[in-house]
Write an enzyme that holds these catalytic residues in place. Structure first.
Site, PDB file in Angstrom:
ATOM      1  CE  LYS A 174      -7.772  -5.226  -5.139  1.00  0.00           C
ATOM      2  NZ  LYS A 174      -9.070  -5.751  -4.658  1.00  0.00           N
ATOM      3  CB  THR A 207      -4.435 -13.463   2.132  1.00  0.00           C
ATOM      4  OG1 THR A 207      -4.529 -14.589   1.237  1.00  0.00           O
ATOM      5  CG2 THR A 207      -3.021 -13.377   2.671  1.00  0.00           C
ATOM      6  N   GLY A 209     -10.301 -12.529   1.756  1.00  0.00           N
ATOM      7  CA  GLY A 209     -11.105 -11.330   2.005  1.00  0.00           C
ATOM      8  C   GLY A 209     -10.337 -10.021   2.088  1.00  0.00           C
ATOM      9  CB  THR A 210      -6.794  -9.008   1.407  1.00  0.00           C
ATOM     10  OG1 THR A 210      -6.766  -9.780   0.204  1.00  0.00           O
ATOM     11  CG2 THR A 210      -6.014  -9.708   2.492  1.00  0.00           C
ATOM     12  N   GLY A 211      -9.231  -8.126  -0.329  1.00  0.00           N
ATOM     13  CA  GLY A 211      -9.723  -7.153  -1.304  1.00  0.00           C
ATOM     14  C   GLY A 211     -11.053  -6.548  -0.878  1.00  0.00           C
ATOM     15  CB  CYS A 212     -14.146  -8.088   0.548  1.00  0.00           C
ATOM     16  SG  CYS A 212     -14.418  -9.318  -0.718  1.00  0.00           S
TER      17      CYS A 212
HETATM   18  N1  LIG Z   1       0.694 -10.618   2.273  1.00  0.00           N
HETATM   19  C1  LIG Z   1       0.339  -9.334   2.254  1.00  0.00           C
HETATM   20  N2  LIG Z   1       1.011  -8.398   2.968  1.00  0.00           N
HETATM   21  C2  LIG Z   1       0.646  -7.110   2.968  1.00  0.00           C
HETATM   22  N3  LIG Z   1      -0.403  -6.636   2.256  1.00  0.00           N
HETATM   23  C3  LIG Z   1      -1.109  -7.507   1.523  1.00  0.00           C
HETATM   24  C4  LIG Z   1      -0.795  -8.899   1.480  1.00  0.00           C
HETATM   25  N4  LIG Z   1      -1.692  -9.523   0.687  1.00  0.00           N
HETATM   26  C5  LIG Z   1      -2.544  -8.569   0.265  1.00  0.00           C
HETATM   27  N5  LIG Z   1      -2.200  -7.347   0.755  1.00  0.00           N
HETATM   28  C6  LIG Z   1      -2.914  -6.089   0.556  1.00  0.00           C
HETATM   29  O1  LIG Z   1      -4.299  -6.377   0.663  1.00  0.00           O
HETATM   30  C7  LIG Z   1      -5.042  -5.515  -0.171  1.00  0.00           C
HETATM   31  C8  LIG Z   1      -5.921  -6.341  -1.094  1.00  0.00           C
HETATM   32  O2  LIG Z   1      -5.147  -6.787  -2.190  1.00  0.00           O
HETATM   33  P1  LIG Z   1      -5.341  -8.167  -2.961  1.00  0.00           P
HETATM   34  O3  LIG Z   1      -4.500  -8.085  -4.176  1.00  0.00           O
HETATM   35  O4  LIG Z   1      -5.098  -9.273  -2.002  1.00  0.00           O
HETATM   36  O5  LIG Z   1      -6.884  -8.104  -3.311  1.00  0.00           O
HETATM   37  P2  LIG Z   1      -7.872  -9.210  -3.890  1.00  0.00           P
HETATM   38  O6  LIG Z   1      -7.149 -10.182  -4.756  1.00  0.00           O
HETATM   39  O7  LIG Z   1      -9.006  -8.505  -4.479  1.00  0.00           O
HETATM   40  O8  LIG Z   1      -8.301  -9.953  -2.556  1.00  0.00           O
HETATM   41  P3  LIG Z   1      -9.316 -11.188  -2.335  1.00  0.00           P
HETATM   42  O9  LIG Z   1      -9.869 -11.615  -3.668  1.00  0.00           O
HETATM   43  O10 LIG Z   1      -8.465 -12.256  -1.656  1.00  0.00           O
HETATM   44  O11 LIG Z   1     -10.344 -10.652  -1.419  1.00  0.00           O
HETATM   45  C9  LIG Z   1      -4.007  -4.655  -0.903  1.00  0.00           C
HETATM   46  O12 LIG Z   1      -3.875  -3.422  -0.216  1.00  0.00           O
HETATM   47  C10 LIG Z   1      -2.737  -5.480  -0.812  1.00  0.00           C
HETATM   48  O13 LIG Z   1      -1.586  -4.680  -0.882  1.00  0.00           O
HETATM   49  C1  LIG Z   2     -18.860 -13.302  -1.986  1.00  0.00           C
HETATM   50  C2  LIG Z   2     -17.444 -13.049  -2.381  1.00  0.00           C
HETATM   51  N1  LIG Z   2     -17.102 -11.819  -2.807  1.00  0.00           N
HETATM   52  C3  LIG Z   2     -15.823 -11.550  -3.159  1.00  0.00           C
HETATM   53  C4  LIG Z   2     -14.861 -12.535  -3.090  1.00  0.00           C
HETATM   54  C5  LIG Z   2     -13.419 -12.226  -3.499  1.00  0.00           C
HETATM   55  O1  LIG Z   2     -12.575 -12.362  -2.451  1.00  0.00           O
HETATM   56  C6  LIG Z   2     -15.252 -13.802  -2.629  1.00  0.00           C
HETATM   57  N2  LIG Z   2     -14.352 -14.824  -2.512  1.00  0.00           N
HETATM   58  N3  LIG Z   2     -16.545 -14.028  -2.274  1.00  0.00           N
END
Ligand SMILES: Nc1ncnc2c1ncn2[C@@H]1O[C@H](COP(=O)(O)OP(=O)(O)OP(=O)(O)O)[C@@H](O)[C@H]1O
Ligand SMILES: Cc1ncc(CO)c(N)n1
Length: 268
Positions: A174, A207, A209-212
């Site tokens: 990602k 942003t 929680g985007t990954g979750c």
């Molecule tokens: N500013 C942005 N614009 C468009 N897409 C984004 C943006 N930021 C994140 N994404 C998308 O969000 C999704 C999650 O990616 P990200 O790398 O943020 O995950 P993460 O670090 O595990 O997230 P988090 O730990 O904040 O929950 C991916 O599909 C990424 O492309």
């Molecule tokens: C509980 C929990 N899971 C995952 C993440 C990663 O975003 C977070 N910040 N908190």
């Protein structure tokens, strides 16, 4: 017939990430959401101030309870915190065969904060990653798993191929932690096909929680019967929409707007 999805993850008291984000995402997809809580974080938009783990037995009891009665069509794992929980989850997933499985290898937040300890990283890699239908590392997790530094698209592609060798069926590296236009770019490799999923970069600081949200949306799509690459494409589009409606809550990084069709347009 209602489809059912399970998240095995931590609680975020601030409601933006973890099981709270996952259950909201499942609901948005009209999938019945279930949870096995691994740990409780005291967390807000500014960071995590405390983490309390459940026992591995408490985690697997939750998984068994829902699988043996209700059934599961798609599962995701999120923050698993420590070696004991990771081992127990890997065992129960294998025993009960709860696939398709999306493993979000939560180790380091996008801001660089480490969310699990070092021994846990080794156990996650050896026991759980090989069982993943789709593995979704962010920039920093991909760096740890591949041993490469990720600064551009070519690095992301190389990392996806290298991480695939750890045994998951497919990998999605990602881009949220990258800079500029690469924030909206994710790289997929399933052993045959290398695909770049690209959406626009959404200009928001909110942003959390985007990954979750992405891994939960992928699990929901898999539960609904989508193919893995279609599930990723749909999941990514969902996160992009939700980012457009991110909610400026708290003093720090606010959450994405999971129910964007019901929200006022907050985009600048
Ligand atoms: N500013 C942005 N614009 C468009 N897409 C984004 C943006 N930021 C994140 N994404 C998308 O969000 C999704 C999650 O990616 P990200 O790398 O943020 O995950 P993460 O670090 O595990 O997230 P988090 O730990 O904040 O929950 C991916 O599909 C990424 O492309
Ligand atoms: C509980 C929990 N899971 C995952 C993440 C990663 O975003 C977070 N910040 N908190």
């Amino acid at each position: 017939m209602t489809k059912k999805a399970l998240t095995i993850a931590g609680s975020d008291s601030g409601g933006g990430a973890g099981i709270q984000a996952d259950l909201r995402t499942f609901s948005f997809h009209c999938v019945h959401g279930m949870s096995a809580v691994t740990c409780v974080t005291a967390q807000n938009t500014q960071g995590v101030s405390r983490v309390d783990a459940l026992s591995p037995e408490a985690v697997t009891a939750q998984v068994r309870a829902v699988v043996t009665d209700i059934g599961v069509d798609g599962t995701k794992t999120g923050m698993l915190l420590n070696e004991g929980i990771i081992e127990a989850v890997a065992e129960v997933v294998q025993e009960l065969g709860i696939y398709p499985l999306v493993v979000d290898p939560v180790m380091v937040s996008r801001t660089g904060a480490q969310l699990i300890d070092d021994r846990a990283i080794a156990t996650l890699t050896s026991c759980l990653l090989p069982q993943a239908t789709i593995l979704t590392p962010n920039r920093y997790e991909a760096q740890i798993l591949s041993g490469l530094e990720l600064n551009n698209l070519a690095d992301m592609k190389q990392a996806a191929q290298k991480i695939h060798q750890l045994g998951s069926k497919a990998v999605l590296v990602k881009g949220g932690g990258m800079t500029g236009a690469l924030k909206g770019v994710d790289v997929w490799f399933d052993g045959d096909t290398l695909t770049v999923f690209k959406t626009e970069t959404v200009a928001t600081p909110h942003t959390h929680g985007t990954g979750c949200t992405l891994s939960a949306a992928i699990a929901a799509q898999l539960a609904l019967g989508a193919s893995p690459s279609d599930a990723v494409e749909q999941g990514k589009n969902y996160v992009t929409q939700a980012l457009h409606y991110a909610i400026p809550l708290g003093q720090g990084t606010g959450p994405v707007g999971h129910f964007f069709p019901l929200l006022p347009d907050l985009a600048p």
